[in-house]
Design a protein around this motif. Structure first.
Motif, short mmCIF file in Angstrom:
data_model
loop_
_atom_site.label_atom_id
_atom_site.label_comp_id
_atom_site.label_asym_id
_atom_site.label_seq_id
_atom_site.Cartn_x
_atom_site.Cartn_y
_atom_site.Cartn_z
N ALA A 186 97.08 103.23 -99.31
CA ALA A 186 97.59 102.17 -98.43
C ALA A 186 98.59 102.71 -97.44
CB ALA A 186 98.23 101.07 -99.28
N SER A 187 99.43 103.62 -97.89
CA SER A 187 100.44 104.21 -97.01
C SER A 187 99.80 105.04 -95.91
CB SER A 187 101.42 105.06 -97.82
OG SER A 187 102.33 105.72 -96.99
N ALA A 188 98.71 105.75 -96.26
CA ALA A 188 98.08 106.65 -95.29
C ALA A 188 97.08 105.95 -94.39
CB ALA A 188 97.38 107.78 -96.04
N ALA A 189 96.64 104.73 -94.75
CA ALA A 189 95.50 104.11 -94.08
C ALA A 189 95.68 103.96 -92.59
CB ALA A 189 95.21 102.75 -94.72
N ASN A 190 96.86 103.54 -92.14
CA ASN A 190 97.07 103.26 -90.73
C ASN A 190 97.46 104.49 -89.91
OD1 ASN A 190 96.67 100.32 -90.20
ND2 ASN A 190 98.15 100.16 -91.89
N SER A 197 92.78 99.83 -105.77
CA SER A 197 93.08 100.73 -104.66
C SER A 197 92.45 100.25 -103.37
CB SER A 197 92.60 102.14 -104.99
OG SER A 197 93.30 102.67 -106.10
N TYR A 198 91.20 99.81 -103.45
CA TYR A 198 90.54 99.29 -102.25
C TYR A 198 91.27 98.04 -101.74
CZ TYR A 198 86.42 102.28 -101.89
OH TYR A 198 85.57 103.34 -101.66
N ASN A 199 91.62 97.15 -102.65
CA ASN A 199 92.30 95.92 -102.24
C ASN A 199 93.63 96.22 -101.55
OD1 ASN A 199 90.23 94.47 -103.35
ND2 ASN A 199 91.38 93.78 -105.15
N THR A 200 94.38 97.15 -102.13
CA THR A 200 95.69 97.50 -101.56
C THR A 200 95.54 98.09 -100.16
OG1 THR A 200 96.51 97.94 -103.80
CG2 THR A 200 97.81 98.78 -101.97
N THR A 201 94.53 98.94 -99.99
CA THR A 201 94.32 99.57 -98.69
C THR A 201 93.79 98.57 -97.67
OG1 THR A 201 93.78 101.59 -99.90
CG2 THR A 201 93.29 101.56 -97.55
N ILE A 202 92.91 97.68 -98.10
CA ILE A 202 92.42 96.62 -97.20
C ILE A 202 93.57 95.76 -96.72
CG2 ILE A 202 91.12 94.44 -97.16
CD1 ILE A 202 88.98 95.86 -98.87
N ARG A 203 94.49 95.43 -97.64
CA ARG A 203 95.65 94.62 -97.26
C ARG A 203 96.51 95.35 -96.23
NH1 ARG A 203 97.92 94.16 -101.95
NH2 ARG A 203 96.68 92.35 -102.54
#
Length: 599
Positions: free
Chosen positions: A64-68, A86-92
């Motif tokens: 999630a921290s790295a996604a953007n 993990s997918y949910n957290t990154t999607i959020r």
């Protein structure tokens, strides 16, 4: 919309407890600002400790921290350590980041990958991302990703089981401008799940689409209310001028003894100002302790359009003394106050010193205020020179301000030129066409009038019908010109006849030049006597006691004849009449108007 239980889900199990039979994972290092490098270092530490093998969801905060900032790295983490969490957290994270379309792409990747079991936590942020992707110009046409997500969760049987998904779906369809779909989502939810968040979503859906009377009706059906409810209700009251309902909502909330937040205080202040109740607005303003620039700006702007420009400028001075820096909206309000007060020199000085003293670069709106200021003072040539000198391409706002001034000061040639410039920029601009039609009608050039109207019809340019709203005893009534749909129609028209007879004894003569049709004088008088604001006035007079204030909201500019009638009625019937038209407020009292006959 974040699920309230997301706080529980946001803690990976490997950080909350040890793996079965294994050693506890290393403690999380303190947050740093090193970005991806610190993520990679933490990733390496978790790999060495075996924490990711024990619980793949430990990768969630890293992804999630790295996604953007580094999406490929985030995807590599998810593929190496897949988990729904993990997918949910990154999607959020992506849904609320600068590139929400990546949240939809990641969802598709989730479905195609080894892990294809999204749950009820997946969809609220995903639908929020779809709502953010909707273009303002045509939201319905771009709703496909959101409807596809709806179909996906429907296949999984999640659309009716989770009230937060229901609220998110409803909010998405509201953003897409599809109110029937939003209402369908609400009606399909089990009655036991229609909690306050879902009701609020429905309320704001109607508010966002301009269905203000529906907001008032829905609020009466709601089992409870909170600040979100009140913000929607107060905003609807502000648009409708429904002061009684707004006061009731304010009083009901105050009885709960909950403190008024800055947002709510500003919304209440705006509501009172837009209903023309300056005294109540002052009360809210003085009681709001935590004022920001928006609060000050709303109050200054409200004073200006309610005919108290010098009070507005005095408040601006007070604002500066408190150390609050003005912004672009504040300066628009200040320049508007100068225009209403006829303070030409002061207004020009404010415009000149904005970049240096207030660090605000003038925009087209600021120049429009000064054009209006010069126009009100009759300095039409200087106003035209300013339009030609602005460092932007002149737009409809600037030419429109000049057009109004030309109408007031009877400068037909310059007004015709301004109207032509507006039509070059916006060939569909009904106001410019109507101005030309009225100018030609005043001159008796009916062939040119017909030419303008034929052109409007050919190009499908329509002037919106005039309508007026009046609130009586908490009920909002709307009238069109010549309207006979009200249950008290006979009494309303009898009151109109009485007004006409009474005013004629005072020397009033209908300003039939407002009627731009080639008909005889008697027909013109009948037409002008049935304008929507006059019908609203008549209903107000027969429905309220002597001395009560009558408040009317008009969707268009009030005509000269209705303006004259309101002034005389305020004196003859001893009433204060407050009319809010498209441009400003008119406070009629003792035969005069706060606009000083310039609008």
């Amino acid at each position: 919309m974040q699920h309230p239980q997301a706080a529980d889900e946001a803690v990976p199990t490997s950080f909350a407890s040890t793996a079965a039979g294994g050693p506890p994972p290393p403690p999380m290092p303190p947050p740093t600002t090193a970005g991806t490098l610190s993520n990679r270092a933490l990733h390496a530490r978790l790999l060495r400790s075996g924490a990711l093998d024990a619980d793949p969801s430990a990768a969630a905060p890293l992804a999630a921290s790295a996604a953007n900032s580094s999406l490929p790295y985030a995807l590599s983490l998810l593929r190496a350590h897949p988990s729904t969490f993990s997918y949910n957290t990154t999607i959020r994270s992506l849904a609320h980041g600068p590139r929400p379309h990546l949240a939809v792409a990641l969802y598709r990747s989730m479905l195609l990958g080894p892990l294809s079991n999204p749950n009820n936590y997946t969809y609220p942020p995903l639908l929020a991302a779809c709502a953010r992707l909707l273009p303002a110009s045509s939201p319905t046409a771009a709703a496909a990703p959101g409807t596809a997500v709806h179909a996906s969760l429907f296949r999984r049987g999640l659309d009716s089981r989770d009230r937060f998904i229901g609220a998110s779906l409803l909010s998405f369809y509201a953003a897409a401008g599809d109110l029937p779909a939003a209402r369908q989502v609400f009606d399909a939810s089990p009655p036991g799940q229609r909690d306050l968040p879902l009701w609020n979503s429905l309320l704001h859906a109607h508010l966002s689409q301009g269905f203000y009377t529906h907001v008032l009706r829905l609020s009466r059906q709601m089992p409870a209310a909170d600040e979100v409810t009140l913000l929607a209700l107060v905003s609807a009251c502000a648009h409708l001028g429904a002061l009684d309902t707004g006061r009731w909502a304010h009083a009901s909330y105050a009885r709960t003894r909950r403190s008024t937040t800055r947002n709510l205080g500003t919304a209440l202040l705006n509501m009172y100002m837009r209903c023309g109740d300056v005294e109540s607005a002052w009360s809210v303003f003085r009681e709001t302790l935590d004022k920001d620039v928006r609060t000050w700006s709303v109050m200054i702007a409200g004073l200006a359009i309610n005919g108290l420009p010098r009070d507005a400028l005095a408040l601006f001075a007070e604002m500066k003394n408190t150390g609050v820096d003005p912004d672009s909206i504040t300066m628009t309000a200040v320049l508007s106050a100068c225009a209403h007060a006829g303070m030409v020199d002061e207004g020009k000085k404010f415009l000149d010193c904005m970049p240096v003293e207030y660090r605000v670069q003038p925009t087209i709106e600021h120049y429009g205020c000064v054009v209006d200021l010069l126009g009100r003072a009759g300095q039409l040539e200087e106003a035209l020179a300013l339009i030609k000198a602005v460092p932007f391409q002149a737009d409809v706002v600037l030419w429109g301000a000049l057009l109004v001034a030309c109408r007031v000061h009877k400068n037909v040639d310059m007004g015709e030129m301004a109207a032509m410039e507006i039509l070059k920029l916006d060939p569909q601009h009904a106001g410019a066409c109507v101005f030309l039609s009225n100018v030609y009608a005043d001159a008796g050039k009916w062939d040119l009038v017909q030419g303008v109207r034929s052109s409007m019809k050919e190009h499908k340019i329509y002037k919106p019908p005039g309508s007026s709203i009046v609130e009586l005893n908490g009920v909002v009534y709307e009238f069109l010109s010549g309207d006979r749909s009200h249950p008290q129609c006979d009494r309303i028209y009898a009151m109109l006849d009485e007004i006409c007879k009474t005013l004629s004894l005072k020397g009033y003569k209908p300003l039939t030049k407002e009627v731009t049709f080639d008909v005889d004088e008697e027909d013109k008088e009948v037409c002008i006597s049935q304008h929507s604001e006059k019908l609203a006035l008549a209903l107000g007079l027969i429905s309220t006691t002597r001395g009560a204030v009558i408040r009317i909201v008009k969707n268009l500019r009030i005509c000269e004849d209705c303006h004259s009638v309101m002034k005389i009625v305020s004196a003859v019937y001893d009433r204060v009449i407050v009319v809010r038209d498209r441009n400003r407020f008119h406070h009629f009292k003792n035969g005069s108007c706060s606009c000083l006959d310039y609008w």
